[in-house]
Design a protein around this motif. Structure first.
Motif, PDB file in Angstrom:
ATOM      1  N   GLY A   1       0.878  -1.146  -0.030  1.00  0.00           N
ATOM      2  CA  GLY A   1       0.046   0.145   0.176  1.00  0.00           C
ATOM      3  C   GLY A   1       0.661   1.174   0.051  1.00  0.00           C
ATOM      4  N   ILE A   2       1.924   1.261   0.041  1.00  0.00           N
ATOM      5  CA  ILE A   2       2.869   2.327   0.171  1.00  0.00           C
ATOM      6  C   ILE A   2       3.598   2.564  -1.257  1.00  0.00           C
ATOM      7  N   ARG A   3       3.444   3.838  -1.722  1.00  0.00           N
ATOM      8  CA  ARG A   3       4.120   4.452  -2.636  1.00  0.00           C
ATOM      9  C   ARG A   3       5.122   5.428  -2.316  1.00  0.00           C
ATOM     10  N   ALA A   4       6.249   5.060  -2.227  1.00  0.00           N
ATOM     11  CA  ALA A   4       7.652   6.059  -1.781  1.00  0.00           C
ATOM     12  C   ALA A   4       8.039   6.747  -3.218  1.00  0.00           C
ATOM     13  N   ALA A   5       8.572   7.759  -3.165  1.00  0.00           N
ATOM     14  CA  ALA A   5       9.228   8.306  -4.472  1.00  0.00           C
ATOM     15  C   ALA A   5      10.478   9.330  -3.740  1.00  0.00           C
ATOM     16  N   LEU A   6      11.571   8.852  -4.600  1.00  0.00           N
ATOM     17  CA  LEU A   6      12.947   9.583  -4.363  1.00  0.00           C
ATOM     18  C   LEU A   6      12.958  11.067  -5.124  1.00  0.00           C
ATOM     19  N   ALA A   7      13.313  11.946  -4.512  1.00  0.00           N
ATOM     20  CA  ALA A   7      13.306  13.294  -4.970  1.00  0.00           C
ATOM     21  C   ALA A   7      14.380  14.277  -4.493  1.00  0.00           C
TER      22      ALA A   7
ATOM     23  N   ALA B   1       9.683  16.439  -6.253  1.00  0.00           N
ATOM     24  CA  ALA B   1       8.935  16.421  -5.089  1.00  0.00           C
ATOM     25  C   ALA B   1       7.481  16.651  -5.127  1.00  0.00           C
ATOM     26  N   GLU B   2       7.248  17.727  -6.022  1.00  0.00           N
ATOM     27  CA  GLU B   2       5.834  18.275  -6.094  1.00  0.00           C
ATOM     28  C   GLU B   2       5.019  17.086  -7.086  1.00  0.00           C
ATOM     29  N   ARG B   3       5.906  16.458  -7.910  1.00  0.00           N
ATOM     30  CA  ARG B   3       5.354  15.466  -8.866  1.00  0.00           C
ATOM     31  C   ARG B   3       4.977  14.118  -8.163  1.00  0.00           C
ATOM     32  N   ALA B   4       5.810  13.926  -7.141  1.00  0.00           N
ATOM     33  CA  ALA B   4       5.682  12.616  -6.503  1.00  0.00           C
ATOM     34  C   ALA B   4       4.047  12.672  -5.734  1.00  0.00           C
ATOM     35  N   GLN B   5       3.688  13.653  -5.326  1.00  0.00           N
ATOM     36  CA  GLN B   5       2.447  13.900  -4.669  1.00  0.00           C
ATOM     37  C   GLN B   5       1.478  14.226  -5.901  1.00  0.00           C
ATOM     38  N   LEU B   6       1.475  15.197  -6.864  1.00  0.00           N
ATOM     39  CA  LEU B   6       0.434  15.485  -7.734  1.00  0.00           C
ATOM     40  C   LEU B   6       0.237  14.310  -8.777  1.00  0.00           C
ATOM     41  N   SER B   7       1.298  13.735  -9.138  1.00  0.00           N
ATOM     42  CA  SER B   7       1.132  12.535 -10.222  1.00  0.00           C
ATOM     43  C   SER B   7       1.063  11.480  -9.613  1.00  0.00           C
ATOM     44  N   ASN B   8       1.543  10.974  -8.577  1.00  0.00           N
ATOM     45  CA  ASN B   8       1.603   9.596  -7.988  1.00  0.00           C
ATOM     46  C   ASN B   8       1.085   9.249  -6.523  1.00  0.00           C
ATOM     47  N   ASP B   9       0.635  10.374  -5.805  1.00  0.00           N
ATOM     48  CA  ASP B   9      -0.026  10.212  -4.443  1.00  0.00           C
ATOM     49  C   ASP B   9       0.957   9.412  -3.479  1.00  0.00           C
ATOM     50  N   ALA B  10       2.365   9.927  -3.866  1.00  0.00           N
ATOM     51  CA  ALA B  10       3.209   9.015  -2.837  1.00  0.00           C
ATOM     52  C   ALA B  10       3.101   9.514  -1.446  1.00  0.00           C
ATOM     53  N   GLN B  11       2.821   8.583  -0.552  1.00  0.00           N
ATOM     54  CA  GLN B  11       2.638   8.922   0.956  1.00  0.00           C
ATOM     55  C   GLN B  11       4.055   9.199   1.496  1.00  0.00           C
ATOM     56  N   ILE B  12       5.281   8.753   1.076  1.00  0.00           N
ATOM     57  CA  ILE B  12       6.506   8.859   1.540  1.00  0.00           C
ATOM     58  C   ILE B  12       7.582   9.381   0.501  1.00  0.00           C
ATOM     59  N   LEU B  13       8.256  10.390   0.973  1.00  0.00           N
ATOM     60  CA  LEU B  13       9.404  11.142   0.150  1.00  0.00           C
ATOM     61  C   LEU B  13      10.644  10.531   0.706  1.00  0.00           C
TER      62      LEU B  13
ATOM     63  N   GLY C   1      -5.877  13.591  -7.681  1.00  0.00           N
ATOM     64  CA  GLY C   1      -6.465  12.574  -8.527  1.00  0.00           C
ATOM     65  C   GLY C   1      -6.088  12.790 -10.064  1.00  0.00           C
ATOM     66  N   GLY C   2      -5.014  13.435 -10.283  1.00  0.00           N
ATOM     67  CA  GLY C   2      -4.401  13.820 -11.472  1.00  0.00           C
ATOM     68  C   GLY C   2      -3.867  12.526 -12.653  1.00  0.00           C
ATOM     69  N   SER C   3      -3.486  11.604 -11.890  1.00  0.00           N
ATOM     70  CA  SER C   3      -3.254  10.422 -12.668  1.00  0.00           C
ATOM     71  C   SER C   3      -3.925   9.226 -11.966  1.00  0.00           C
ATOM     72  N   GLN C   4      -4.963   9.370 -11.667  1.00  0.00           N
ATOM     73  CA  GLN C   4      -5.691   8.297 -11.052  1.00  0.00           C
ATOM     74  C   GLN C   4      -5.778   6.705 -11.692  1.00  0.00           C
ATOM     75  N   ARG C   5      -5.818   6.739 -12.949  1.00  0.00           N
ATOM     76  CA  ARG C   5      -5.897   5.574 -13.598  1.00  0.00           C
ATOM     77  C   ARG C   5      -4.493   4.957 -13.613  1.00  0.00           C
ATOM     78  N   LYS C   6      -3.492   5.524 -13.637  1.00  0.00           N
ATOM     79  CA  LYS C   6      -2.042   4.997 -13.435  1.00  0.00           C
ATOM     80  C   LYS C   6      -1.852   4.451 -11.910  1.00  0.00           C
ATOM     81  N   VAL C   7      -2.332   5.179 -10.920  1.00  0.00           N
ATOM     82  CA  VAL C   7      -2.139   4.697  -9.754  1.00  0.00           C
ATOM     83  C   VAL C   7      -2.824   3.725  -9.598  1.00  0.00           C
ATOM     84  N   ASP C   8      -4.067   3.653  -9.934  1.00  0.00           N
ATOM     85  CA  ASP C   8      -5.131   2.384  -9.930  1.00  0.00           C
ATOM     86  C   ASP C   8      -4.368   1.127 -10.384  1.00  0.00           C
ATOM     87  N   LYS C   9      -3.499   1.223 -11.424  1.00  0.00           N
ATOM     88  CA  LYS C   9      -2.969   0.214 -12.176  1.00  0.00           C
ATOM     89  C   LYS C   9      -1.724  -0.246 -11.164  1.00  0.00           C
ATOM     90  N   ILE C  10      -1.122   0.827 -10.542  1.00  0.00           N
ATOM     91  CA  ILE C  10       0.013   0.271  -9.518  1.00  0.00           C
ATOM     92  C   ILE C  10      -0.584  -0.463  -8.380  1.00  0.00           C
TER      93      ILE C  10
END
Length: 160
Positions: free
Chosen positions: A80-86, A92-104, A130-139
């Protein structure tokens, strides 16, 4: 917002800077360690922060190690975790806006404290819409399928 933060010994100094900065910005911080420069394995800290996020104890997490890579890999193993390196404001902005990353995740040997503050600010001030909801749903679908398969395999082997 309540933010969980954690690091290994390589990033202790930067974690303290980032933690203080987050508090100065008016957020509450839950510190999951490490608490000194004594050696600690980053997967242990990544697990604690990931659990905190998953259980709703904190809304988001920030993990720091030498490069940020190890923490990112470890956190992403938690269901359930989506972590993004920035290491820059845009990522860092896109981690949240495009991927709903809960962890940076951030690398203390990659960026300095002033850039780290800007990266953290960008992440915390960006909100998923919800910008890339379809992609996050696939993940999430991939995760659900393969975590379930692995879990079933392990269960069947332990019962044999």
């Amino acid at each position: 917002m309540k933010v969980g933060i954690g690091c290994d010994n390589n990033a202790f100094d930067l974690k303290e800077v980032v933690k203080n900065y987050i508090e100065e910005c008016g957020h509450e911080v839950e510190d999951y360690g490490c608490y000194s420069q004594d050696a600690i394995d980053y997967p242990d800290v990544a697990l604690k922060v990931s659990k905190g996020v998953s259980n709703g104890v904190v809304e988001r997490g920030i993990l720091l190690c030498g490069t940020g890579i190890g923490m990112c890999i470890a956190a992403n193993k938690f269901p359930g975790i989506r972590a993004a390196l920035a290491h820059d404001v845009y990522s860092a902005e896109r981690a949240q806006l495009s991927n709903d990353a809960q962890i940076l995740t951030i690398g203390s040997q990659i960026i300095g404290s002033e850039v780290a503050k800007k990266v953290v600010s960008s992440y915390l001030n960006s909100n998923w819409s919800g910008g890339s909801q379809r992609k996050v749903d696939k993940i999430v679908e991939i995760e659900n399928e393969y975590f379930t398969e692995v879990s079933k395999e392990l269960s069947s082997k332990s019962c044999s």
